[in-house]
Design an enzyme around this catalytic site. Structure first.
Site, PDB file in Angstrom:
ATOM      1  N   HIS A  35      -2.824   3.205   2.118  1.00  0.00           N
ATOM      2  CA  HIS A  35      -1.785   3.926   1.250  1.00  0.00           C
ATOM      3  C   HIS A  35      -0.671   3.749   1.647  1.00  0.00           C
ATOM      4  O   HIS A  35      -0.528   4.720   2.207  1.00  0.00           O
ATOM      5  CB  HIS A  35      -2.191   4.115   0.400  1.00  0.00           C
ATOM      6  CG  HIS A  35      -3.764   4.095  -0.094  1.00  0.00           C
ATOM      7  ND1 HIS A  35      -4.484   3.286  -1.212  1.00  0.00           N
ATOM      8  CD2 HIS A  35      -5.172   4.498   0.300  1.00  0.00           C
ATOM      9  CE1 HIS A  35      -5.575   3.628  -1.979  1.00  0.00           C
ATOM     10  NE2 HIS A  35      -6.233   3.729  -0.345  1.00  0.00           N
ATOM     11  N   TYR A  36       0.414   3.707   1.306  1.00  0.00           N
ATOM     12  CA  TYR A  36       1.637   4.882   0.825  1.00  0.00           C
ATOM     13  C   TYR A  36       1.768   5.211  -0.510  1.00  0.00           C
ATOM     14  O   TYR A  36       1.065   4.820  -1.174  1.00  0.00           O
ATOM     15  CB  TYR A  36       3.082   3.963   0.969  1.00  0.00           C
ATOM     16  CG  TYR A  36       3.154   3.108  -0.002  1.00  0.00           C
ATOM     17  CD1 TYR A  36       3.537   3.171  -1.488  1.00  0.00           C
ATOM     18  CD2 TYR A  36       4.034   1.759   0.177  1.00  0.00           C
ATOM     19  CE1 TYR A  36       3.765   2.239  -2.130  1.00  0.00           C
ATOM     20  CE2 TYR A  36       4.842   1.034  -0.745  1.00  0.00           C
ATOM     21  CZ  TYR A  36       4.807   1.110  -1.233  1.00  0.00           C
ATOM     22  OH  TYR A  36       4.835  -0.023  -2.801  1.00  0.00           O
ATOM     23  N   THR A  37       2.876   6.585  -0.625  1.00  0.00           N
ATOM     24  CA  THR A  37       2.087   7.800  -1.411  1.00  0.00           C
ATOM     25  C   THR A  37       3.172   6.694  -2.958  1.00  0.00           C
ATOM     26  O   THR A  37       2.786   7.820  -3.953  1.00  0.00           O
ATOM     27  CB  THR A  37       2.250   9.263  -1.776  1.00  0.00           C
ATOM     28  OG1 THR A  37       3.654   8.938  -0.365  1.00  0.00           O
ATOM     29  CG2 THR A  37       1.519   9.692  -0.458  1.00  0.00           C
ATOM     30  N   GLU A 100      -3.230   8.029   2.989  1.00  0.00           N
ATOM     31  CA  GLU A 100      -2.007   7.836   1.638  1.00  0.00           C
ATOM     32  C   GLU A 100      -0.982   8.292   3.038  1.00  0.00           C
ATOM     33  O   GLU A 100      -1.092   9.828   3.549  1.00  0.00           O
ATOM     34  CB  GLU A 100      -1.745   9.189   0.628  1.00  0.00           C
ATOM     35  CG  GLU A 100      -2.432   8.879  -0.695  1.00  0.00           C
ATOM     36  CD  GLU A 100      -2.054   7.414  -0.950  1.00  0.00           C
ATOM     37  OE1 GLU A 100      -1.280   7.327  -1.649  1.00  0.00           O
ATOM     38  OE2 GLU A 100      -2.581   6.909  -2.411  1.00  0.00           O
ATOM     39  N   HIS A 143      -4.673  -0.766   0.463  1.00  0.00           N
ATOM     40  CA  HIS A 143      -4.895  -0.973  -0.441  1.00  0.00           C
ATOM     41  C   HIS A 143      -4.327  -2.355  -1.277  1.00  0.00           C
ATOM     42  O   HIS A 143      -5.401  -3.039  -2.070  1.00  0.00           O
ATOM     43  CB  HIS A 143      -4.128  -0.034  -1.209  1.00  0.00           C
ATOM     44  CG  HIS A 143      -4.754   0.488  -2.480  1.00  0.00           C
ATOM     45  ND1 HIS A 143      -4.204   1.347  -3.543  1.00  0.00           N
ATOM     46  CD2 HIS A 143      -5.993   0.139  -3.072  1.00  0.00           C
ATOM     47  CE1 HIS A 143      -4.571   1.029  -3.999  1.00  0.00           C
ATOM     48  NE2 HIS A 143      -5.797   0.136  -4.404  1.00  0.00           N
ATOM     49  N   ASP A 153       0.844  -1.572  -1.842  1.00  0.00           N
ATOM     50  CA  ASP A 153       1.203  -0.236  -0.703  1.00  0.00           C
ATOM     51  C   ASP A 153      -0.366  -0.840   1.038  1.00  0.00           C
ATOM     52  O   ASP A 153      -1.142  -1.843  -0.074  1.00  0.00           O
ATOM     53  CB  ASP A 153       0.923   0.927  -0.836  1.00  0.00           C
ATOM     54  CG  ASP A 153      -0.670   1.236  -1.862  1.00  0.00           C
ATOM     55  OD1 ASP A 153      -1.771   0.254  -2.715  1.00  0.00           O
ATOM     56  OD2 ASP A 153      -1.631   2.184  -1.700  1.00  0.00           O
TER      57      ASP A 153
HETATM   58 ZN    ZN Z   1      -2.484   3.177  -2.758  1.00  0.00          ZN
END
Ligand code: ZN
Length: 257
Positions: A35-37, A100, A143, A153
């Site tokens: 993911h990215y935050t 993340e 994600h 993301d």
């Molecule tokens: Zn995500």
């Protein structure tokens, strides 16, 4: 929430999150979800991931400088995937380890991922795989792959090719854009669309074979491009995208016993 020992010492800190429960049916994780935050700072993201009100968490947070914080023990179920699906499975939190990666995301300018951050992600994935036993390369996912209608993301700047060079993830060099050849647009119908949907579904995407290039197909195709054909993310199944998809299907690793 009391601290726990990190699963490995690659995690420099432990900041426990209350947002966790048991993996359902004793499922052991065999997927890594990246993911990215999507928040303006990593500190704010970490606070949210550890706040009981947010109901979200991840096993790990990787900061821009490569610093890794563990929030949930790998044996437990972190809450990062939400409504999602891959290869017919819908409880992605039970089968995955969530990472993340601190980046403000598309909403806040979407900067490049620093190389030292990517190096930390690669090392983290390697230690997880080495410690836990094999995780199939084609189950190291974005994600957006498992929730294409909702999520972007870690996005089209995430260097999946670089991970692949380090032995992490399944990836092929994408076919060049602007190739001549068949191309499918949203709104198209018929057997060619069924074949496209079947191919995406065969790779793992949660897509129905409707025979219509509908919004759901557009969203899955866009997610596919964010991961595998990043040079142009437009949701159009051009020749480059179709060839890249075919090459992925032909090279995917054999299922683990
Ligand atoms: Zn995500």
């Amino acid at each position: 929430m009391s601290a726990f020992p990190p699963d490995s010492f690659i995690a420099a800190d432990v900041v426990p999150s209350p947002n966790q429960d048991e993996r359902k049916q004793g499922r052991t994780p065999d997927m890594i979800l990246l993911h990215y935050t999507g928040m303006q700072s990593g500190e704010a993201a970490l606070r949210r991931l550890c706040s009981p009100d947010s109901k979200v968490s991840a096993h790990y947070v990787v900061f821009e400088d490569g610093h890794i914080v563990q929030c949930v023990p790998e044996g437990f179920r972190a809450w990062h995937a939400g409504v999602s699906s891959w290869a017919g499975e819908t409880d992605i939190n039970s089968c995955s380890i969530g990472i993340e990666i601190v980046n403000p995301g598309h909403e806040f300018g979407y900067p490049d991922f620093p190389l030292r951050q990517i190096a930390a992600v690669i090392s983290l994935c390697k230690t997880i795989i080495t410690r836990r036993g094999p995780i199939s390369a084609d189950r190291i996912l974005a994600h957006s792959d498992v929730a294409p209608a909702r999520k972007q993301d870690p996005g089209e700047k995430f260097p999946w090719g670089l991970l692949s060079e380090s032995g992490i993830g399944h990836w092929v060099r994408p076919a060049p854009v602007n190739l001549d050849g068949p191309s499918l647009q949203p709104g198209a119908q018929g057997d060619v669309v069924i074949r496209l949907q079947r191919a995406l579904r065969a790779y793992g995407y949660g897509i129905e074979e409707t025979g219509v290039y509908d919004d759901a197909t557009l969203q899955v195709l866009t997610a596919f491009q964010r991961h595998f054909r990043q040079a142009r993310v437009d949701g159009i199944a051009d020749s480059s995208t179709l060839l890249t998809l075919r090459a992925l299907l032909e090279t995917r690793p054999a299922p683990l016993a």
